[in-house]
Design a protein around this motif. Structure first.
Motif, PDB file in Angstrom:
ATOM      1  N   TYR A  28       4.453  17.304  -4.992  1.00 26.31           N
ATOM      2  CA  TYR A  28       4.092  15.959  -4.517  1.00 26.31           C
ATOM      3  C   TYR A  28       3.648  15.137  -5.726  1.00 26.31           C
ATOM      4  O   TYR A  28       2.475  15.165  -6.112  1.00 26.31           O
ATOM      5  CB  TYR A  28       2.938  16.021  -3.506  1.00 26.31           C
ATOM      6  CG  TYR A  28       3.301  16.516  -2.129  1.00 26.31           C
ATOM      7  CD1 TYR A  28       4.594  16.400  -1.624  1.00 26.31           C
ATOM      8  CD2 TYR A  28       2.325  17.087  -1.312  1.00 26.31           C
ATOM      9  CE1 TYR A  28       4.910  16.850  -0.354  1.00 26.31           C
ATOM     10  CE2 TYR A  28       2.640  17.537  -0.035  1.00 26.31           C
ATOM     11  CZ  TYR A  28       3.934  17.425   0.437  1.00 26.31           C
ATOM     12  OH  TYR A  28       4.243  17.876   1.692  1.00 26.31           O
ATOM     13  N   GLY A  31       2.478   8.773  -6.208  1.00 26.99           N
ATOM     14  CA  GLY A  31       3.276   7.728  -5.584  1.00 26.99           C
ATOM     15  C   GLY A  31       4.193   8.216  -4.477  1.00 26.99           C
ATOM     16  O   GLY A  31       4.843   7.408  -3.809  1.00 26.99           O
ATOM     17  N   LYS A  32       4.271   9.562  -4.290  1.00 27.24           N
ATOM     18  CA  LYS A  32       5.152  10.071  -3.233  1.00 27.24           C
ATOM     19  C   LYS A  32       4.548   9.735  -1.864  1.00 27.24           C
ATOM     20  O   LYS A  32       3.342   9.885  -1.642  1.00 27.24           O
ATOM     21  CB  LYS A  32       5.329  11.586  -3.376  1.00 27.24           C
ATOM     22  CG  LYS A  32       6.280  12.181  -2.322  1.00 27.24           C
ATOM     23  CD  LYS A  32       6.442  13.673  -2.544  1.00 27.24           C
ATOM     24  CE  LYS A  32       7.369  14.295  -1.490  1.00 27.24           C
ATOM     25  NZ  LYS A  32       8.751  13.819  -1.609  1.00 27.24           N
ATOM     26  N   ARG A  33       5.402   9.293  -0.955  1.00 24.49           N
ATOM     27  CA  ARG A  33       4.957   8.960   0.392  1.00 24.49           C
ATOM     28  C   ARG A  33       4.752  10.248   1.189  1.00 24.49           C
ATOM     29  O   ARG A  33       5.530  11.198   1.088  1.00 24.49           O
ATOM     30  CB  ARG A  33       5.982   8.071   1.092  1.00 24.49           C
ATOM     31  CG  ARG A  33       5.489   7.437   2.384  1.00 24.49           C
ATOM     32  CD  ARG A  33       6.532   6.419   2.880  1.00 24.49           C
ATOM     33  NE  ARG A  33       6.019   5.682   4.033  1.00 24.49           N
ATOM     34  CZ  ARG A  33       6.082   6.100   5.294  1.00 24.49           C
ATOM     35  NH1 ARG A  33       6.663   7.258   5.558  1.00 24.49           N
ATOM     36  NH2 ARG A  33       5.600   5.359   6.275  1.00 24.49           N
ATOM     37  N   VAL A  63      -5.211  10.909  -1.592  1.00 24.71           N
ATOM     38  CA  VAL A  63      -4.164  10.062  -1.013  1.00 24.71           C
ATOM     39  C   VAL A  63      -4.773   8.709  -0.689  1.00 24.71           C
ATOM     40  O   VAL A  63      -6.000   8.570  -0.555  1.00 24.71           O
ATOM     41  CB  VAL A  63      -3.546  10.691   0.264  1.00 24.71           C
ATOM     42  CG1 VAL A  63      -2.950  12.047  -0.028  1.00 24.71           C
ATOM     43  CG2 VAL A  63      -4.576  10.790   1.387  1.00 24.71           C
ATOM     44  N   THR A  65      -3.911   4.907   1.595  1.00 22.56           N
ATOM     45  CA  THR A  65      -3.083   4.300   2.642  1.00 22.56           C
ATOM     46  C   THR A  65      -2.919   2.807   2.399  1.00 22.56           C
ATOM     47  O   THR A  65      -3.909   2.108   2.119  1.00 22.56           O
ATOM     48  CB  THR A  65      -3.708   4.524   4.026  1.00 22.56           C
ATOM     49  OG1 THR A  65      -3.781   5.928   4.274  1.00 22.56           O
ATOM     50  CG2 THR A  65      -2.867   3.871   5.116  1.00 22.56           C
ATOM     51  N   THR A  71       1.115   6.077   3.769  1.00 19.40           N
ATOM     52  CA  THR A  71       0.194   6.866   2.946  1.00 19.40           C
ATOM     53  C   THR A  71       0.943   7.471   1.755  1.00 19.40           C
ATOM     54  O   THR A  71       2.060   7.980   1.912  1.00 19.40           O
ATOM     55  CB  THR A  71      -0.449   7.980   3.793  1.00 19.40           C
ATOM     56  OG1 THR A  71      -1.147   7.377   4.889  1.00 19.40           O
ATOM     57  CG2 THR A  71      -1.433   8.793   2.976  1.00 19.40           C
ATOM     58  N   TYR A  72       0.286   7.463   0.566  1.00 26.51           N
ATOM     59  CA  TYR A  72       0.918   7.911  -0.679  1.00 26.51           C
ATOM     60  C   TYR A  72      -0.065   8.780  -1.474  1.00 26.51           C
ATOM     61  O   TYR A  72      -1.295   8.679  -1.308  1.00 26.51           O
ATOM     62  CB  TYR A  72       1.333   6.717  -1.541  1.00 26.51           C
ATOM     63  CG  TYR A  72       2.334   5.805  -0.884  1.00 26.51           C
ATOM     64  CD1 TYR A  72       3.695   5.966  -1.121  1.00 26.51           C
ATOM     65  CD2 TYR A  72       1.928   4.797  -0.012  1.00 26.51           C
ATOM     66  CE1 TYR A  72       4.629   5.136  -0.522  1.00 26.51           C
ATOM     67  CE2 TYR A  72       2.856   3.969   0.608  1.00 26.51           C
ATOM     68  CZ  TYR A  72       4.205   4.147   0.358  1.00 26.51           C
ATOM     69  OH  TYR A  72       5.126   3.332   0.972  1.00 26.51           O
ATOM     70  N   SER A  74      -2.219   9.309  -4.469  1.00 27.23           N
ATOM     71  CA  SER A  74      -2.853   8.288  -5.308  1.00 27.23           C
ATOM     72  C   SER A  74      -2.611   8.556  -6.787  1.00 27.23           C
ATOM     73  O   SER A  74      -2.333   9.686  -7.201  1.00 27.23           O
ATOM     74  CB  SER A  74      -4.353   8.224  -5.028  1.00 27.23           C
ATOM     75  OG  SER A  74      -4.993   9.367  -5.569  1.00 27.23           O
TER      76      SER A  74
END
Length: 476
Positions: A28, A31-33, A63, A65, A71-72, A74
C-alpha cells in the motif's frame, strides 16, 4: 487474506496491524486509495470491522479521508508507523561487540558461494585430502555403541571418556595432564573466545605475532584490550622484539602459535623455542598457546611450549586438525585447576551445555587411532602437493610475490610486492574465494592466504591465475 479468529486481539485491531505491515512492505504505497469494501473483501471480515480498522488507522494519521474522493494512505503513514518501531541500527551500533571489518563480512559472503573457486576454507570437495575413512570408521563405531548418554548434554568439562583420551593424546606431545585439567569445546574459536572473556580486561596489554588468527576475531578489541604486535620472520616471532616490548609495557597476556602458525605457516625451531620460553619465564607472562594445526608436517615439529611448563604459566589449546570438517574438529584446553574452573563457568555462560554427539565422535577417532592414521596418510601425500603448489605459484606469481615453500602446509601465505593492494585484488576476483592479510592485521594489505588443500590442483591453478591477472592490472 484471513485474520486469526482464534486470537484474543479484536478483529479490527488485527486488520489494522495487517494494513500497517502492507504499508511497510510497499503493498500500500503513499496515496493509494483504500475503502471499506476493499478491506472487507481482502481480509474476509464484515464491513463494520473494516470501518473500525480504518477509523483506528485514521486516529494514528496513517490514512486520511477526503470527503469527496474517499480514503487514502497518508503521506506521513510510513513515518507514523516507524516511529513506534525500535531503531535497531542505532541500538546495534551501541552494542558491546564490535562489528567485523568490511573485508571480513565480504569474506563470509564469498565463502558461502559454492559457485566460486574456494581457496579460502577447507570445503572437502577434494577427495585427495578428505578424511573419509577416519570419519566413516568413527561413525560406524558410534552406531554400534550402547552409550546411554549419547544424546544428552552432561558434564560441563566435556565427556569424561573424551577428556581421558585427550590426556593420553597430549602425551604424544610431551604434555602430562589429567582428565580433570582438560576442558572440551566443540571448535577452537569457542575455546579462544571463552579464554579471552575469562581473563582479558579493559586496557590490558595483549601480545601476539605481527599477523595472527586471533586478530581475525573481534573479541580482544571488543573487550577493550590493547593489542601489541611482535615482529616476525619466517621462523616465527623475533624473541628480541618480544623481550623489548614486554620490558616497556605493563605485563598482560600473550597469544602464541609456535607450530604451523596461522596464517604464516611458520614453525619455531628449537633455539627460537628455547629463547621464547626463557623470555616468558623472565617476565612471568601468562601465555595462551594455540596448537591448532600441529598434525600436518614434513619435518617433525618441536614439542609444544606447554611440555616444558612446570609452573602452570601456559594455557594450552589443542584441536583436531582443521582438515576435519567443523562437525568433528573438537578442541581442548589443558590448564591448571583454577583456570579450568573459571573457563568451565564462562563456557556455561556463553554456550550452555554442549551436545555429547560431537564429543563421542572425537573420542572414537582418538581412541581407535583413526585420526592419527589419517594424518599419517596425509603426511605421505604432502611433499608432492607442496611441489605442485610451488610450481603453480612460480608460474603465475613469480616476480610479483614471494612465499616460503617449507610453510605450504595447511595454508599458503603469499606476500605481494609494492603497488599491489590485496583487498582490491579480493574485490576484483569475484569468482575466486581466498583470504586477505587485512583479516590478520588491520594495517596489512600486501598478503593473501590460500588454502593448500581445499580444491583440486586444476581449480587452484585457475584461481591463482585469476589472482595474478588482477594483481597485474594494478601494476599496469
Amino acid at each position: 487474506m484471513n485474520i486469526n479468529k482464534g486470537n484474543s486481539v479484536p478483529f479490527y485491531v488485527q486488520v489494522a496491524e495487517h494494513i500497517k505491515n502492507m504499508i511497510r512492505y510497499g503493498y500500500y504505497p503513499v496515496g493509494k486509495r483504500i475503502s471499506v469494501r476493499k478491506v472487507s473483501d481482502e481480509f474476509g471480515v464484515s464491513k463494520s470491522v473494516a470501518e473500525n480498522a480504518l477509523d483506528m488507522l485514521k486516529s494514528e494519521n496513517i490514512v486520511e479521508t477526503h470527503h469527496k474522493s474517499g480514503t487514502y494512505i497518508s503521506k506521513d503513514a510510513l513515518n507514523n508507523i516507524l516511529q513506534n518501531t525500535p531503531d535497531w541500527q542505532k541500538l546495534s551500533d551501541k552494542g558491546a561487540y564490535q562489528p567485523n571489518r568490511e573485508v571480513m563480512k565480504q569474506t563470509s559472503i564469498r565463502g558461502a558461494d559454492r559457485s566460486a573457486i574456494n581457496l579460502g576454507y577447507y570445503n572437502y570437495d577434494e577427495p585427495y585430502f578428505h578424511p573419509y575413512e577416519a570419519l566413516e570408521y568413527a561413525m560406524k563405531s558410534m552406531l554400534e555403541m550402547d552409550y546411554a548418554g549419547m544424546f544428552s548434554c552432561g558434564d560441563y568439562l566435556g565427556l569424561p571418556e573424551l577428556r581421558a583420551e585427550v590426556a593420553k593424546h597430549c602425551l604424544r606431545y610431551g604434555i602430562k595432564t589429567t582428565p580433570d585439567n582438560v576442558l572440551i569445546f566443540n571448535v577452537w574459536y569457542q575455546a579462544m573466545n571463552a579464554i579471552s572473556h575469562a581473563f582479558l580486561t579493559h586496557g590490558a596489554n595483549v601480545f601476539m605475532s605481527e599477523y595472527d588468527v586471533m586478530n581475525s576475531m573481534r573479541t580482544v578489541s571488543t573487550l577493550g584490550s590493547n593489542i601489541n604486535y611482535i615482529n616476525c620472520d619466517p621462523d616465527g616471532i623475533i624473541p628480541e622484539d618480544l623481550d623489548k616490548k614486554l620490558s616497556l609495557k605493563r605485563t598482560g597476556v600473550m597469544y602464541i602459535n609456535p607450530v604451523n602458525h596461522w596464517p604464516t605457516g611458520a614453525t619455531f625451531n628449537e633455539s627460537r623455542r628455547a629463547e621464547t620460553l626463557e623470555i616468558i619465564r623472565k617476565h612471568k607472562l601468562p601465555v595462551v598457546e594455540m596448537d591448532l594445526l600441529r598434525d600436518l608436517w614434513i619435518d617433525e615439529p618441536p614439542m609444544p611450549l606447554k611440555s616444558d611448563d612446570n609452573d602452570g604459566q601456559i594455557i594450552y589449546v589443542g584441536a583436531m586438525s582443521n582438515l576435519f570438517n567443523v562437525g568433528s574438529r573438537s578442541a581442548w584446553v589443558v590448564a591448571p585447576d583454577p583456570v579450568v574452573e573459571r573457563l568451565m563457568d564462562v563456557k556455561l555462560q556463553l554456550y550452555g551445555a554442549l551436545s555429547h554427539l560431537v564429543e563421542i565422535l572425537t573420542w572414537q577417532m582418538l581412541k581407535s587411532g583413526a585420526y592419527v592414521r589419517n594424518m599419517e596418510r596425509m603426511r605421505e601425500l604432502l611433499p608432492a602437493r607442496i611441489d605442485s603448489l610451488d610450481r603453480i605459484f612460480r608460474d603465475y606469481l613469480g616476480g610479483m610475490a614471494s612465499w616460503e615453500k617449507k610453510n605450504l602446509l595447511y595454508y599458503s601465505w603469499i606476500k605481494f610486492g609494492r603497488g599491489i593492494n590485496t583487498d582490491k585484488v579480493f574485490l576484483d576476483c569475484r569468482d575466486v574465494f581466498f583470504q586477505t592479510g587485512s583479516l590478520f592485521n588491520d594495517r596489512e594489505h600486501s598478503h593473501i592466504l590460500i588454502s593448500s588443500n581445499s580444491e583440486s590442483l586444476e581449480n587452484i591453478e585457475l584461481g591463482v591465475a585469476a589472482i595474478a591477472a588482477s594483481a597485474k592490472k594494478q601494476i599496469s
